[in-house]
Write a protein that holds these residues in place. Sequence first.
Motif, PDB file in Angstrom:
ATOM      1  N   THR A   1       0.831  -1.197   0.000  1.00  0.00           N
ATOM      2  CA  THR A   1       0.000   0.000   0.000  1.00  0.00           C
ATOM      3  C   THR A   1       0.870   1.252   0.000  1.00  0.00           C
ATOM      4  O   THR A   1       0.596   2.224  -0.716  1.00  0.00           O
ATOM      5  N   THR A   2       1.947   1.222   0.788  1.00  0.00           N
ATOM      6  CA  THR A   2       2.857   2.376   0.852  1.00  0.00           C
ATOM      7  C   THR A   2       3.511   2.613  -0.502  1.00  0.00           C
ATOM      8  O   THR A   2       3.633   3.767  -0.950  1.00  0.00           O
TER       9      THR A   2
ATOM     10  N   SER B   1       3.018   5.826  -2.695  1.00  0.00           N
ATOM     11  CA  SER B   1       4.210   6.567  -3.104  1.00  0.00           C
ATOM     12  C   SER B   1       4.195   6.792  -4.622  1.00  0.00           C
ATOM     13  O   SER B   1       4.490   7.888  -5.100  1.00  0.00           O
TER      14      SER B   1
END
Length: 191
Positions: A164-165, A169
């Motif tokens: 998810t990060t 990003s």
Amino acid sequence: MNFSIFEFNKELFYFSRGTLEPKEVYKCNNRFQKIEQITIAEYNKLLKEYYSISWGQTFRSVVSLFSRIWGKYNLEVKRPLHNFPKEKNVDTVKRLLLLFNQYNEILDNEKKLKNLKESDWAIKKAKKFDYIPKITPKKFEKNIIEKDKIELEISKLKEDIVNTTVKLSEALSDEVCFKVKKSIFKRKRLL
């Protein structure tokens, strides 16, 4: 009046004690004339030093076994080391070891045993009040399986967070790039 003579290292020591002042003892000369008044505690301390009594024994505990007095319960011929009929054998053996300064070898082990017994008692009490859960072998196996499931779930969650990060990003990066390009494009148009 009670008069006592003790010999230590070939020197005689004279003491007297009366019934009117039973807590006071007198050091005396060889004619039992009073020289100095001392307390029972000081008297016992002196005798303890003279007899080289150690390891927490009192003078009375050492001497009382060997004093045969009418009405006292240590007259049992078949149990000569007992101060009283119901005294435990372990206590009589302990007294002898103390008397001959052999108890120090056992003292450390006795302290360890006492600590272990206290620890065992505390654990039993904690289990009784459910401060420490009682775990059977079946429950232990079940807990291991449950722990493994939780660890697998945690690793999946970590992986999801990382993915998810990364996606966030990338999305933010794309959006920032788009805004930068848009800004550059607007500037070129204005020129």
